[in-house]
Design an enzyme around this catalytic site. Structure first.
Site, PDB file in Angstrom:
ATOM      1  CG  ASP A 128      -3.500 -15.904  -1.103  1.00 21.29           C
ATOM      2  OD1 ASP A 128      -2.323 -15.528  -1.178  1.00 21.29           O
ATOM      3  OD2 ASP A 128      -4.099 -16.031  -0.023  1.00 21.29           O
ATOM      4  CG  ASP A 145      -4.554  -8.258  -6.849  1.00 20.68           C
ATOM      5  OD1 ASP A 145      -3.964  -8.617  -5.815  1.00 20.68           O
ATOM      6  OD2 ASP A 145      -5.266  -7.237  -6.911  1.00 20.68           O
ATOM      7  CD  GLU A 155      -1.964 -13.953  -4.678  1.00 19.62           C
ATOM      8  OE1 GLU A 155      -1.116 -14.096  -3.792  1.00 19.62           O
ATOM      9  OE2 GLU A 155      -2.992 -13.251  -4.520  1.00 19.62           O
TER      10      GLU A 155
END
Length: 232
Positions: free
Chosen positions: A54, A123, A126
């Protein structure tokens, strides 16, 4: 362990990066539910790699926009970055790369459609990026983000503000825009809403989503893509 001996060559070809330590990629594709089900140490799921990825993603996108959009002030840069790293955009890329076929899920998560869930696919974008950075440094991570996310900033950033962008377009051209909820289906915990975007009484596109707002946003996004095609 199940899934440990899986062949990841095909996935590495798709993402354009070969891991020196394949276990980093395997961890990046391991959902918490899978780690918990096997009583594996929780750090063996992708959560920590997602945290790192991230930050790496935000840095790469920020640097790119800073250098490429010299005429944008800070507020506009922030908004454009948010539109590029939103769940919809990242999950679309993950889906196109086939991450959903490789992610390791618990049986329960698998049965409730985890492989196609946008939040999980986001998710994974990342976590794989975080794994790539740890394995090969910032250069392959940059290359990946530039190739798959920053290749077409205008289209990739379209979904985030789709409804307000379409509203502005219709006001500018004197057209009447509305949305119609067509259908709600599925069990209470995972409902699907279906909405049409309607301009001057004519349906322009249909969108689906986990709530009414997202289904309308998807319909607006599809309409904008059509309008863009007509202009090309």
């Amino acid at each position: 362990m199940a899934g440990m001996n899986r062949n990841y060559d095909e996935l590495e070809k798709k993402i354009g990066y070969q891991f020196k330590d394949i276990n980093l990629l395997i961890t990046a594709l391991t959902h918490t539910s899978f780690a918990n089900e096997l009583k594996v140490n929780k750090t063996d799921s992708y959560e920590r790699l997602e945290f790192l990825g991230d930050a790496i993603l935000e840095y790469i996108v920020s640097e790119y926009l800073f250098l490429k959009k010299k005429e944008y002030e800070e507020g506009r840069l922030t908004k454009l970055r948010a539109s590029l790293v939103c769940e919809f955009t990242l999950s679309q890329i993950s889906e196109s790369l086939g991450y959903g076929d490789y992610v390791r899920l618990s049986k329960g998560e698998e049965l409730t459609g985890g492989r196609k869930r946008k939040s999980i696919l986001c998710d994974l974008f990342e976590s794989v990026l975080g794994a790539m950075y740890l394995d090969g440094g910032i250069e392959p991570a940059k290359e990946f983000v530039h190739r798959f996310l920053l290749d077409d900033v205008e289209t990739k950033s379209l979904f985030y503000d789709a409804k307000s962008t379409l509203q502005e377009f219709c006001q500018k051209h004197g057209r009447q825009l509305s949305y119609e909820l067509i259908e709600e289906r599925g069990p209470e915990h995972s409902k699907i809403f279906v909405s049409d975007a309607v301009i001057n009484g004519k349906v322009t596109a249909r969108g689906e989503g986990p709530n009414r707002k997202t289904s309308e946003q998807m319909a607006a996004y599809k309409t904008l893509l059509q309008l863009r095609k007509k202009q090309d």
